[in-house]
Design a protein around this motif. Sequence first.
Motif, mmCIF file in Angstrom:
data_model
loop_
_atom_site.group_PDB
_atom_site.id
_atom_site.type_symbol
_atom_site.label_atom_id
_atom_site.label_comp_id
_atom_site.label_asym_id
_atom_site.label_seq_id
_atom_site.Cartn_x
_atom_site.Cartn_y
_atom_site.Cartn_z
ATOM 1 N N LEU A 167 0.856 -1.513 -0.159
ATOM 2 C CA LEU A 167 0.445 0.335 0.404
ATOM 3 C C LEU A 167 0.330 1.214 -0.126
ATOM 4 C CD1 LEU A 167 -2.749 0.740 -0.102
ATOM 5 C CD2 LEU A 167 -3.237 0.823 2.772
ATOM 6 N N ARG A 168 1.602 1.361 0.528
ATOM 7 C CA ARG A 168 2.932 2.079 0.742
ATOM 8 C C ARG A 168 3.420 2.121 -0.622
ATOM 9 N NH1 ARG A 168 6.481 0.896 4.750
ATOM 10 N NH2 ARG A 168 8.105 -0.371 2.828
ATOM 11 N N ARG A 169 4.002 1.696 -1.359
ATOM 12 C CA ARG A 169 5.027 1.560 -3.030
ATOM 13 C C ARG A 169 3.359 2.488 -3.579
ATOM 14 N NH1 ARG A 169 6.599 -3.053 -2.088
ATOM 15 N NH2 ARG A 169 5.046 -4.216 -2.690
ATOM 16 N N TYR A 170 2.477 1.755 -3.773
ATOM 17 C CA TYR A 170 1.238 2.203 -4.233
ATOM 18 C C TYR A 170 1.155 3.874 -4.067
ATOM 19 C CZ TYR A 170 -0.762 -2.291 -6.510
ATOM 20 O OH TYR A 170 -0.748 -3.066 -6.614
ATOM 21 N N LEU A 171 0.974 4.297 -3.099
ATOM 22 C CA LEU A 171 1.094 5.762 -2.576
ATOM 23 C C LEU A 171 2.624 6.525 -3.046
ATOM 24 C CD1 LEU A 171 -0.588 5.690 0.603
ATOM 25 C CD2 LEU A 171 -2.094 6.288 -1.486
ATOM 26 N N VAL A 172 3.211 5.598 -2.520
ATOM 27 C CA VAL A 172 4.142 7.068 -3.067
ATOM 28 C C VAL A 172 4.609 6.782 -5.008
ATOM 29 C CG1 VAL A 172 7.111 6.428 -3.643
ATOM 30 C CG2 VAL A 172 5.919 6.566 -1.559
ATOM 31 N N ASP A 173 4.564 5.561 -5.686
ATOM 32 C CA ASP A 173 4.730 5.334 -7.312
ATOM 33 C C ASP A 173 3.670 6.321 -8.009
ATOM 34 O OD1 ASP A 173 6.441 3.186 -6.589
ATOM 35 O OD2 ASP A 173 5.201 1.705 -7.718
ATOM 36 N N ASN A 174 2.777 6.590 -6.873
ATOM 37 C CA ASN A 174 0.853 7.017 -7.427
ATOM 38 C C ASN A 174 1.335 8.777 -7.011
ATOM 39 O OD1 ASN A 174 -0.941 6.067 -9.023
ATOM 40 N ND2 ASN A 174 -0.805 4.161 -7.820
ATOM 41 N N LEU A 194 1.230 10.101 -4.492
ATOM 42 C CA LEU A 194 0.491 10.593 -3.118
ATOM 43 C C LEU A 194 0.910 11.042 -1.829
ATOM 44 C CD1 LEU A 194 -2.742 8.545 -4.393
ATOM 45 C CD2 LEU A 194 -2.441 10.316 -4.209
ATOM 46 N N LEU A 195 2.534 10.303 -2.151
ATOM 47 C CA LEU A 195 3.246 10.397 -0.994
ATOM 48 C C LEU A 195 4.811 10.286 -1.786
ATOM 49 C CD1 LEU A 195 2.061 7.289 2.312
ATOM 50 C CD2 LEU A 195 2.225 10.185 1.694
ATOM 51 N N TRP A 214 6.128 12.222 3.555
ATOM 52 C CA TRP A 214 4.701 13.546 3.825
ATOM 53 C C TRP A 214 4.242 12.794 2.244
ATOM 54 C CZ3 TRP A 214 9.935 13.915 1.904
ATOM 55 C CH2 TRP A 214 10.218 13.679 0.529
ATOM 56 N N ARG A 215 2.745 13.555 2.562
ATOM 57 C CA ARG A 215 2.083 13.722 1.396
ATOM 58 C C ARG A 215 2.261 14.926 0.564
ATOM 59 N NH1 ARG A 215 -4.319 14.790 2.154
ATOM 60 N NH2 ARG A 215 -4.978 15.327 0.721
ATOM 61 N N THR A 216 2.097 14.893 -1.186
ATOM 62 C CA THR A 216 2.172 15.347 -2.638
ATOM 63 C C THR A 216 1.515 15.363 -2.978
ATOM 64 O OG1 THR A 216 3.487 13.302 -3.382
ATOM 65 C CG2 THR A 216 4.548 15.102 -1.890
ATOM 66 N N GLY A 217 0.193 14.324 -2.964
ATOM 67 C CA GLY A 217 -1.113 14.289 -4.172
ATOM 68 C C GLY A 217 -2.208 14.802 -3.324
ATOM 69 N N GLY A 218 -3.468 14.215 -3.967
ATOM 70 C CA GLY A 218 -4.446 13.604 -3.506
ATOM 71 C C GLY A 218 -5.252 15.036 -2.791
ATOM 72 N N PRO A 219 -7.053 15.329 -2.560
ATOM 73 C CA PRO A 219 -7.791 15.990 -3.005
ATOM 74 C C PRO A 219 -7.069 16.418 -1.321
ATOM 75 C CG PRO A 219 -8.969 13.624 -3.083
ATOM 76 C CD PRO A 219 -7.822 13.476 -3.220
#
Length: 180
Positions: free
Chosen positions: A154-161, A163-164, A172-177
């Motif tokens: 899940l962490r990898r998906y967030l970084v790859d997309n 969002l983190l 740190w958060r870099t994406g998403g609403p």
Amino acid sequence: MTTSPAALCGLLAEEDRLRVYAAVVLGAPGLAAIGAATGLPARAVAAAVGRLQQGGLLTGGDGALRADVEVFKESVRAHAATPAAAAAMDPDRQRDQILRTFVVDGRLTQMPAAHGKRLVVLEHIASSFEPGVRYPEREVNAVLRAWFDDHAALRRYLVDNQLLSRADGVYWRTGGPVAV
């Protein structure tokens, strides 16, 4: 089968059907008496009676129509017994439906295979992190473990997309609403 409160309201929302139902409730036993009480033409009375019988509000035949008031009680009881709808996870209906499919009781049941659906779910999960706040990897893992057993994926998906973001074990958060 119990008629829903909304369906009952729909049956009585049309003026002709409401007048016909009221006439039967007040004692008009048949089509002729209903027509006299309502002032409606025979064709309109027959159509309204047919629809009200189909909806379960009237019982009996031509000569002995009766209003079935128990339908209302049964409908209210059945409606009261059903759990209230859960609050929407997203104001957009399509996104909310995707989230309801994959997030149950606050946990991700499975990772969506379709990229678009996966992105909706990941953006929802990314909102668990405050924009501008730096998180150590251990804290990120704890948050993600609450969402999904495979927190590393899940962490990898967030970084790859995107969002983190991460650097030196800090995320740190870099994406998403962002809620304003």
